[in-house]
Scaffold this motif. Structure first.
Motif, PDB file in Angstrom:
ATOM      1  N   SER A  32      -3.465   8.332  -0.264  1.00 11.27           N
ATOM      2  CA  SER A  32      -2.400   7.374   0.051  1.00 11.27           C
ATOM      3  C   SER A  32      -1.500   7.257  -1.171  1.00 11.27           C
ATOM      4  O   SER A  32      -1.992   7.137  -2.305  1.00 11.27           O
ATOM      5  N   THR A  33      -0.196   7.232  -0.931  1.00 14.27           N
ATOM      6  CA  THR A  33       0.733   7.059  -2.067  1.00 14.27           C
ATOM      7  C   THR A  33       0.540   5.678  -2.704  1.00 14.27           C
ATOM      8  O   THR A  33       0.858   5.490  -3.873  1.00 14.27           O
ATOM      9  N   GLN A  56      -0.734  12.345   4.102  1.00 14.48           N
ATOM     10  CA  GLN A  56      -1.731  11.409   3.553  1.00 14.48           C
ATOM     11  C   GLN A  56      -2.982  11.470   4.425  1.00 14.48           C
ATOM     12  O   GLN A  56      -2.887  11.412   5.658  1.00 14.48           O
ATOM     13  N   GLY A  59      -3.537   7.161   4.772  1.00 14.17           N
ATOM     14  CA  GLY A  59      -2.366   6.278   4.753  1.00 14.17           C
ATOM     15  C   GLY A  59      -2.708   4.983   5.481  1.00 14.17           C
ATOM     16  O   GLY A  59      -3.370   5.003   6.516  1.00 14.17           O
ATOM     17  N   HIS A  60      -2.288   3.863   4.912  1.00 13.53           N
ATOM     18  CA  HIS A  60      -2.607   2.593   5.557  1.00 13.53           C
ATOM     19  C   HIS A  60      -1.401   1.666   5.585  1.00 13.53           C
ATOM     20  O   HIS A  60      -0.475   1.797   4.793  1.00 13.53           O
ATOM     21  N   ARG A  62      -0.237  -2.656   6.848  1.00 12.87           N
ATOM     22  CA  ARG A  62      -0.706  -4.022   6.650  1.00 12.87           C
ATOM     23  C   ARG A  62      -2.042  -4.217   7.340  1.00 12.87           C
ATOM     24  O   ARG A  62      -2.349  -3.533   8.325  1.00 12.87           O
ATOM     25  N   LYS A 124       8.931   0.751  16.888  1.00 12.67           N
ATOM     26  CA  LYS A 124       8.835   0.768  15.423  1.00 12.67           C
ATOM     27  C   LYS A 124       9.219   2.142  14.872  1.00 12.67           C
ATOM     28  O   LYS A 124       8.677   3.165  15.280  1.00 12.67           O
TER      29      LYS A 124
END
Ligand code: BTN
Length: 258
Positions: A32-33, A56, A59-60, A62, A124
């Motif tokens: 993840s960045t 990623q 990657g996550h 919220r 989104k």
């Protein structure tokens, strides 16, 4: 247009910013960045250091949710060292800068949905994640993560189909990731520089929020609350007017329009 290169050199070349994106770390893959950016911050990386990953594995978003970012999209994080009082405004400045960059490059005008989403046609297209930490004493770092769906067919990914879209889905043609990222860096730096002097970012963000004035349901964990999204507080919290006339403030949560 063929898939455009996101090399560190291409991002930095002639970039008209003072610090935002002036140091770029580009990786083909990362967990993840956000993780890499936090490690960089703890080591005192220069303000505005940009971490970009082509893919990623963890990657996550919220609330610890997974973030799906197939190739062709943008996944990046920026290292900043704001004053603690400025922290709530970073997500607003980033959302406005991203919306501005999308508009400048594509002509599309995204809606801003509280607290951190950009929508096109009600779906989104981008999410912003701000994570912060202390480095002993008072000093504080913040990592601003951007996930932007640019060149992908959302319909190809069952986990996001129907709720997400991409710029290429909306336009019917590929979009330059490089042009978007560079324009975002310029617009974000401009707003970031004003954070200590004025409430202009809050005012602009509040005016752009599609959520306000709408009947919504706010979900926080297992709890849901229905009401009218009346306003946002100066710290970005959502002010919900309930059916019994009372007002409740939410610092975080998921909003669904009713
Ligand atoms: C959200 O909508 O909940 C925020 C999503 C943020 C995703 C980006 S992708 C780049 C950066 N790295 C991560 O692991 N997350 C953010």
């Amino acid at each position: 247009m063929a898939q455009d290169e996101l090399s560190a050199e291409a991002i930095r070349q002639g970039l008209p910013t003072a610090f935002m994106g002036q140091r770029v770390l580009y990786y083909p893959t990362l967990v993840s960045t956000m993780i890499t950016a936090k490690e960089e911050a703890k080591q005192g990386a220069p303000e505005g250091t940009l971490i970009v990953a082509e893919a990623q594995s963890g990657g996550h978003g919220r609330l610890g949710r997974a973030w799906v970012a197939p190739p062709g999209n943008l996944a990046c994080s920026l290292v900043l060292y704001p004053q603690a009082a400025q922290l709530p405004y970073l997500v607003m400045a980033a959302a406005l800068a991203l919306a501005g960059a999308i508009e400048a490059v594509t002509g599309l005008r995204p809606a801003l949905k509280w607290p951190n989403d950009l929508l096109l046609g009600g779906r989104k297209v981008s999410g912003i994640l701000v994570e912060s930490g202390t480095m002993g004493g008072e000093a504080c770092y913040a990592v601003v993560g951007i996930g932007l769906n640019i060149n992908m067919r959302a319909a190809d990914y069952p986990e996001i189909e129907g709720i997400a879209t991409s710029l290429s889905d909306e336009l019917g043609q590929p979009v330059s990731r490089l042009a978007l990222l560079r324009e975002f860096l310029v617009q974000f730096e401009r707003r970031d520089m004003t954070l200590s002097q004025s409430t202009a970012v809050w005012t602009e963000w509040r005016a752009r929020l599609t959520t306000l004035g709408r009947a919504v349901t706010v979900r926080v964990g297992e709890k849901t609350c229905a009401g009218t999204a009346e306003d946002v507080a100066a710290d970005g919290g959502l002010l919900l007017r309930l059916a019994d006339g009372t007002q409740q403030k939410f610092a975080a949560g998921d909003v669904t329009l009713r």
